[in-house]
Design a protein around this motif. Structure first.
Motif, short mmCIF file in Angstrom:
data_model
loop_
_atom_site.label_atom_id
_atom_site.label_comp_id
_atom_site.label_asym_id
_atom_site.label_seq_id
_atom_site.Cartn_x
_atom_site.Cartn_y
_atom_site.Cartn_z
N SER A 116 13.82 7.93 -11.65
CA SER A 116 13.17 7.98 -12.96
C SER A 116 13.95 7.18 -14.00
O SER A 116 15.14 6.95 -13.86
N GLU A 117 13.24 6.78 -15.04
CA GLU A 117 13.84 6.06 -16.15
C GLU A 117 14.51 7.10 -17.06
O GLU A 117 13.99 8.20 -17.23
N SER A 171 15.01 7.71 -20.24
CA SER A 171 14.35 8.33 -21.41
C SER A 171 13.21 9.27 -20.98
O SER A 171 12.74 10.07 -21.78
N GLN A 172 12.80 9.16 -19.72
CA GLN A 172 11.73 10.02 -19.19
C GLN A 172 12.30 11.17 -18.35
O GLN A 172 11.56 11.86 -17.66
N THR A 173 13.62 11.36 -18.42
CA THR A 173 14.28 12.34 -17.56
C THR A 173 15.01 13.37 -18.39
O THR A 173 15.74 13.04 -19.32
N ASP A 174 14.82 14.62 -18.02
CA ASP A 174 15.54 15.72 -18.64
C ASP A 174 16.65 16.13 -17.69
O ASP A 174 16.44 16.16 -16.47
N GLU A 201 18.35 4.65 -25.47
CA GLU A 201 17.39 5.56 -24.84
C GLU A 201 18.07 6.58 -23.91
O GLU A 201 17.44 7.54 -23.49
#
Length: 149
Positions: free
Chosen positions: A36-37, A39-42, A67
């Motif tokens: 995953s990228e 900024s799209q990952t928690d 990001e």
């Protein structure tokens, strides 16, 4: 079956390529991989895997990817005891002493969080070439070997 989560931050596409090479290598070693990228990952999603990998660039004179700052902050305050990690990244040797310092920052964040280093960090100048791909394959092998113990 071991699981891995590979997170990347990229501006030029080089670190996505680094992440893809690591993912392919881990997959070939029978690891179930999520990519995953940043900024799209928690960080909570990141916690579900046995092996945690960050591939990120260093911007300008040592700046971390904007990001990825929240992810970086959250990572440091998360208990990663029992997790195996690795850090790789593409940078530009043009920046001299600041070359790929984000790799070092993430390495320190993982240590602070109590994770176990599974492989020596990999710093690549610009895009990955054949010798870099070999280093990344060895990197993945080290992660799997450490996580299998």
């Amino acid at each position: 079956m071991l699981t891995a989560h590979v997170v990347y931050a990229t501006m030029t596409g080089n670190n996505e390529e680094v992440a893809n090479i690591v993912c392919d290598s881990l997959t070939n070693l029978n690891v179930k991989v999520t990519e995953s990228e940043i900024s799209q990952t928690d960080v909570a999603d990141f916690m579900k895997a046995d092996i945690l990998v960050v591939c990120a660039y260093t911007y300008d004179e040592g700046a971390m990817p904007e990001e990825g700052l929240d992810f970086y902050d959250d990572l440091q305050s998360t208990d990663l005891t029992g997790k195996v990690y690795g850090v790789a990244g593409s940078g530009d040797k043009f920046y001299g002493e600041y070359f790929n310092t984000t790799v070092d920052h993430f390495d320190d964040a993982f240590k602070k969080a109590g994770a176990t280093s599974g492989a020596e960090k990999v710093k690549i100048d610009l895009e990955p070439y054949e010798e870099d791909i070999e280093r990344l394959n060895k990197f993945a092998e080290g992660l799997v070997k450490t996580a299998s113990k």
